[in-house]
Design a protein around this motif. Sequence first.
Motif, PDB file in Angstrom:
ATOM      1  N   LEU A 191       2.991  -1.412   4.261  1.00  0.00           N
ATOM      2  CA  LEU A 191       3.077  -0.055   3.730  1.00  0.00           C
ATOM      3  C   LEU A 191       4.415   0.087   3.020  1.00  0.00           C
ATOM      4  O   LEU A 191       5.424  -0.443   3.471  1.00  0.00           O
TER       5      LEU A 191
ATOM      6  N   THR B  50       0.851  -1.187   0.000  1.00  0.00           N
ATOM      7  CA  THR B  50       0.000   0.000   0.000  1.00  0.00           C
ATOM      8  C   THR B  50       0.889   1.240   0.000  1.00  0.00           C
ATOM      9  O   THR B  50       1.766   1.374   0.848  1.00  0.00           O
TER      10      THR B  50
ATOM     11  N   ASP C 167      -7.927  -0.325   2.250  1.00  0.00           N
ATOM     12  CA  ASP C 167      -6.877   0.307   1.455  1.00  0.00           C
ATOM     13  C   ASP C 167      -5.811  -0.675   0.984  1.00  0.00           C
ATOM     14  O   ASP C 167      -4.952  -0.314   0.172  1.00  0.00           O
ATOM     15  N   CYS C 168      -5.857  -1.877   1.473  1.00  0.00           N
ATOM     16  CA  CYS C 168      -4.828  -2.876   1.173  1.00  0.00           C
ATOM     17  C   CYS C 168      -4.628  -3.007  -0.342  1.00  0.00           C
ATOM     18  O   CYS C 168      -5.576  -3.219  -1.094  1.00  0.00           O
TER      19      CYS C 168
ATOM     20  N   ILE D 195      -4.534   7.314   7.571  1.00  0.00           N
ATOM     21  CA  ILE D 195      -4.625   6.098   8.362  1.00  0.00           C
ATOM     22  C   ILE D 195      -5.097   4.974   7.443  1.00  0.00           C
ATOM     23  O   ILE D 195      -6.206   5.020   6.912  1.00  0.00           O
ATOM     24  N   VAL D 196      -4.249   3.997   7.239  1.00  0.00           N
ATOM     25  CA  VAL D 196      -4.516   2.888   6.323  1.00  0.00           C
ATOM     26  C   VAL D 196      -5.226   1.777   7.085  1.00  0.00           C
ATOM     27  O   VAL D 196      -4.819   1.394   8.179  1.00  0.00           O
ATOM     28  N   ASN D 197      -6.314   1.267   6.480  1.00  0.00           N
ATOM     29  CA  ASN D 197      -6.989   0.108   7.059  1.00  0.00           C
ATOM     30  C   ASN D 197      -7.184  -0.958   5.984  1.00  0.00           C
ATOM     31  O   ASN D 197      -6.682  -0.804   4.866  1.00  0.00           O
ATOM     32  N   GLU D 198      -7.892  -2.004   6.298  1.00  0.00           N
ATOM     33  CA  GLU D 198      -8.021  -3.151   5.397  1.00  0.00           C
ATOM     34  C   GLU D 198      -8.560  -2.780   4.015  1.00  0.00           C
ATOM     35  O   GLU D 198      -8.166  -3.361   3.011  1.00  0.00           O
TER      36      GLU D 198
ATOM     37  N   THR E 103      -0.688   2.784  10.193  1.00  0.00           N
ATOM     38  CA  THR E 103      -1.681   1.729  10.354  1.00  0.00           C
ATOM     39  C   THR E 103      -1.460   1.026  11.678  1.00  0.00           C
ATOM     40  O   THR E 103      -0.351   1.035  12.221  1.00  0.00           O
ATOM     41  N   ASP E 104      -2.527   0.430  12.183  1.00  0.00           N
ATOM     42  CA  ASP E 104      -2.414  -0.443  13.346  1.00  0.00           C
ATOM     43  C   ASP E 104      -2.896  -1.847  12.983  1.00  0.00           C
ATOM     44  O   ASP E 104      -3.150  -2.665  13.855  1.00  0.00           O
ATOM     45  N   LYS E 105      -2.993  -2.113  11.693  1.00  0.00           N
ATOM     46  CA  LYS E 105      -3.486  -3.392  11.202  1.00  0.00           C
ATOM     47  C   LYS E 105      -2.326  -4.351  10.943  1.00  0.00           C
ATOM     48  O   LYS E 105      -1.418  -4.057  10.160  1.00  0.00           O
TER      49      LYS E 105
END
Length: 131
Positions: free
Chosen positions: A118, A74, A91-92, A86-89, A111-113
Amino acid sequence: MFSWKDNNDIKYLEIEEFKAEGVTAIFTSRQGGVSKGCYESLNLAFHTDDKKENILKNRQLISETLNLNHLDLTAAEQVHGNQIYIVNEKDCGRGALAFDKSIPGIDALITDKTGLPLISFYADCVPLFFL
């Protein structure tokens, strides 16, 4: 803080303190890829004039080295601004296969995923990594 790794002829620096916390953070070198000429050899950036097929192969190589799926990488557009995303699922994989699919108008990604890789690019800018 950093240690050199060499895996399948791909050389990169890893942040040891991050690894101890379960986070992989690396800086690639230019060694171990397929690009030629001024982009030799591990060019990962679509915003260059390198051949797209070389960049895709290089991304596959580094992803395999890190046990990642290159389709999950990503990326942000990186416009030299101050916007953070803030990237989450959902955006994968944005920017994994083409520059114009990157997250637009953004310089920093967080991200915290778990398992959401990244990728960002640096030449004359200083990268900042926070954990």
